[in-house]
Design an enzyme around this catalytic site. Sequence first.
Site, PDB file in Angstrom:
ATOM      1  N   ALA A 129      38.855  33.025  17.520  1.00 20.64           N
ATOM      2  CA  ALA A 129      37.690  32.236  17.862  1.00 20.64           C
ATOM      3  C   ALA A 129      37.367  31.720  16.453  1.00 20.64           C
ATOM      4  O   ALA A 129      37.685  32.544  15.307  1.00 20.64           O
ATOM      5  CB  ALA A 129      36.515  32.981  18.248  1.00 20.64           C
ATOM      6  N   ALA A 131      34.280  29.288  14.326  1.00 24.26           N
ATOM      7  CA  ALA A 131      32.900  28.591  14.280  1.00 24.26           C
ATOM      8  C   ALA A 131      32.708  28.213  12.720  1.00 24.26           C
ATOM      9  O   ALA A 131      33.598  27.995  11.957  1.00 24.26           O
ATOM     10  CB  ALA A 131      31.778  29.624  14.604  1.00 24.26           C
ATOM     11  N   SER A 132      31.610  27.731  12.645  1.00 25.16           N
ATOM     12  CA  SER A 132      31.172  26.893  11.381  1.00 25.16           C
ATOM     13  C   SER A 132      31.066  28.038  10.224  1.00 25.16           C
ATOM     14  O   SER A 132      31.568  27.400   9.013  1.00 25.16           O
ATOM     15  CB  SER A 132      29.546  26.498  11.500  1.00 25.16           C
ATOM     16  OG  SER A 132      28.736  27.535  11.859  1.00 25.16           O
ATOM     17  N   ALA A 134      32.678  31.294  10.101  1.00 21.66           N
ATOM     18  CA  ALA A 134      33.756  32.286   9.764  1.00 21.66           C
ATOM     19  C   ALA A 134      34.564  32.122  11.237  1.00 21.66           C
ATOM     20  O   ALA A 134      34.290  31.249  12.263  1.00 21.66           O
ATOM     21  CB  ALA A 134      33.079  33.728   9.795  1.00 21.66           C
ATOM     22  N   GLN A 135      35.781  32.788  10.946  1.00 23.97           N
ATOM     23  CA  GLN A 135      36.663  32.958  12.175  1.00 23.97           C
ATOM     24  C   GLN A 135      36.878  34.305  12.310  1.00 23.97           C
ATOM     25  O   GLN A 135      36.978  35.181  11.392  1.00 23.97           O
ATOM     26  CB  GLN A 135      38.076  32.013  11.915  1.00 23.97           C
ATOM     27  CG  GLN A 135      38.982  32.297  10.670  1.00 23.97           C
ATOM     28  CD  GLN A 135      39.759  31.208  10.839  1.00 23.97           C
ATOM     29  OE1 GLN A 135      39.670  30.030  10.673  1.00 23.97           O
ATOM     30  NE2 GLN A 135      41.039  31.714  10.659  1.00 23.97           N
ATOM     31  N   LYS A 154      36.440  39.728  11.155  1.00 20.10           N
ATOM     32  CA  LYS A 154      35.844  38.167  10.665  1.00 20.10           C
ATOM     33  C   LYS A 154      35.766  38.092   9.275  1.00 20.10           C
ATOM     34  O   LYS A 154      35.565  38.856   8.487  1.00 20.10           O
ATOM     35  CB  LYS A 154      34.215  38.477  11.115  1.00 20.10           C
ATOM     36  CG  LYS A 154      33.291  37.672  11.005  1.00 20.10           C
ATOM     37  CD  LYS A 154      32.081  37.599  11.516  1.00 20.10           C
ATOM     38  CE  LYS A 154      31.169  36.317  11.258  1.00 20.10           C
ATOM     39  NZ  LYS A 154      29.782  36.464  11.965  1.00 20.10           N
ATOM     40  N   ASP A 289      21.004  34.671  17.249  1.00 20.19           N
ATOM     41  CA  ASP A 289      22.020  33.557  17.483  1.00 20.19           C
ATOM     42  C   ASP A 289      22.505  33.713  18.660  1.00 20.19           C
ATOM     43  O   ASP A 289      23.819  33.762  18.900  1.00 20.19           O
ATOM     44  CB  ASP A 289      22.850  33.295  16.355  1.00 20.19           C
ATOM     45  CG  ASP A 289      23.593  32.394  15.925  1.00 20.19           C
ATOM     46  OD1 ASP A 289      23.243  31.299  16.812  1.00 20.19           O
ATOM     47  OD2 ASP A 289      24.688  32.260  15.407  1.00 20.19           O
TER      48      ASP A 289
END
Length: 513
Positions: A129, A131-132, A134-135, A154, A289
Site C-alpha cells: 500500500a 499513501a501520501s 509512507a508506503q 512502514k 485518520d
Amino acid sequence: MSVVSYFRLVRAGWVLAREGAFAVLPIESLPPSMRAGIALARLVERPSVRRTGRVDRLNAALNKLGPTYVKFGQTLATRPDIVGPEAAEDLSGLQDRMPPFDPALVPGMLDEALGTKAAQLVDISPPIAAASIAQVHRARLRLPGQPPRTVAVKLLRPGVKARFRSDVDSFYAGARLAETFVRSFRRLRPTDIVRTLDHSSRLELDLRLEAAAISEMAENIRNDTGFVIPQVHWDQVAETVLTTSWVDGIPIRDHAALDAAGIDRKALAAKVLQSFLRHAIRDGFFHADMHPGNLFADRVTGDVIAVDFGIMGRINKRERRFLADILYGFITRDYALVAQRHFDIGYVPPDQSVDDFMLAIRSIGEPLHGRTAADISMARVLGQLFTITDLFQMQTRPELVLLQKSMVLVEGVARSLDPELDIWTVAEPVVGDWLRREEGPVGRFEDLSGHLKRFSDAAGRVPTLLVQAELLMAEHRALMRRPQDATLRHAILAVLVVAIVVLVIGGIKLVSL
C-alpha cells in the site's frame, strides 16, 4: 512568510479550480460570500469539466500538490453524500493506492535507519500500500531462537518532510491573508487551525511517535472487543521506519468482499462508530485518520482492524464531557443542554442568547431524528451549520479540530457500510453508559481521587514556597542594613511584599485546586 509560500498557495488554488475541485462542493448550501468566490474560481475549470460535470483528475491534482492536500482529499472520499459518488470514487485512490517510491531504495533506507537490526528483516515484498506519507511492505522478521514472523514495515517517503513544510507554510500564508482581508473569517481563527494541523503533521512524520501511540492505545483497549490493532516490534522502529505485526483483513471499503465473507455490514458500521466514540469519550485518545484505507474487517470475527496511527487526537476531561453531553443532548432531544454546553466551552460568545441558540440547534436536530443515514442530506445539514455559525458569531476551538474532522470521517465510513444507520441509536450505549458512570459512585470516587492527588501535589510545594519567601525576606533585611536612598528602600520593600504575596496566594491556590 516568504514570497514562495504565497506563490505555492496561488498555484494550488489554480490547479484545484482548473481540475474542478470547487465543482464537487454543495454550493447551494454555502453562505452567499462563499458561493460568489466558488463561482469565480469555476470560471477557469477545464472545458471537459464544465461540459460533462465529471471531476476525474482531482486525485492526480491533489497528489501533485502535496501530502497535506492529499489528506484533505482522503476526507472528501468518505463523503459521497456531499461531493457525489463519482468524485468520491476518484478520490478514494488517495487512501492507499498512490504511486510508490522506488523499491530499490528500501534496503538502503532500512540500513540507515536500523543499522544491524535491518538484517533481521528479510523477504521484503514490493509495496503493498502506498499513501501520501509512507508506503508499507510485507516482510519476515527473523529473531534468534524464534520462528520467523510476518510483519508490516512502514517507510516514510523520501523528501516528504520538506513537502509537508512547504505545504504548511503556504497554509499559514493563506490563513493570514484571510484574517487580514476577510473580517468574517477571524472568528474561525484560521491561523490557529493551521498551527494545530502543523503540530499534528510534525508528530506524524516521526514513526517512533506512531509506535508509542499504538502502544498507548493497546493499553486503553486491552479489555475491549470489536476493535483490533497491530503490535509494535520496537527493535525495528526508527524515525523513518515502523515495524508491526501483520494484520490480515478485508478492506472495509470492499463491500462485495465483505458480503461474500458473510460479514454483517450493519454490525461492522456500529463497531466503527462505537469504537471511535469509546476511545474519544472514555479515553480522550483516538485514531484521527480513520479513512477506509486504514480500516479492515477480520474475516472470522467481523471485528474492525485499524492501522496507521500517525495522526492521533487527544482531548481532556472537560472536552470529553462536552462531546458526550452534546451527543446525549441530541439523542434525548435535550436541546437546552446542547445549547448551554456550546456556551460553556466557548464556541458561542457570551453576548449571544442561549434560548435563541437552542432554537437553532433544535432546527438541526429534529429533522434528523427517526431518519436513516440515507434519508439525511449532509450537504443541507452542513449548509445550515454554516448559517448558524455565522448568525451566532461562533468561535473555532482549534484543539477540537482533529475531533471534528475525525467525526466527519467516521460517520462517513459508517454511513457507507450501512446506509440505514441510525446514528443516535448506535451512539447511545457508549455515550449513555459513560455519562451514567461519570454521574454514579465510580465516577464521583475517581473525581475525588483526582482532587486529593492534586491537593497532595500542591501541599508538597508549600514548603518550597515558604523557603523562597524566607530567602526573599533575608535579602530584604540585608539590603535594609546598607545605607541607601530611602526611596530605593521603599521601592525594594514594595517589590518584596508583592513577591511574597504572589508566592503565598499561589500556594493557597495550588492547595485549593
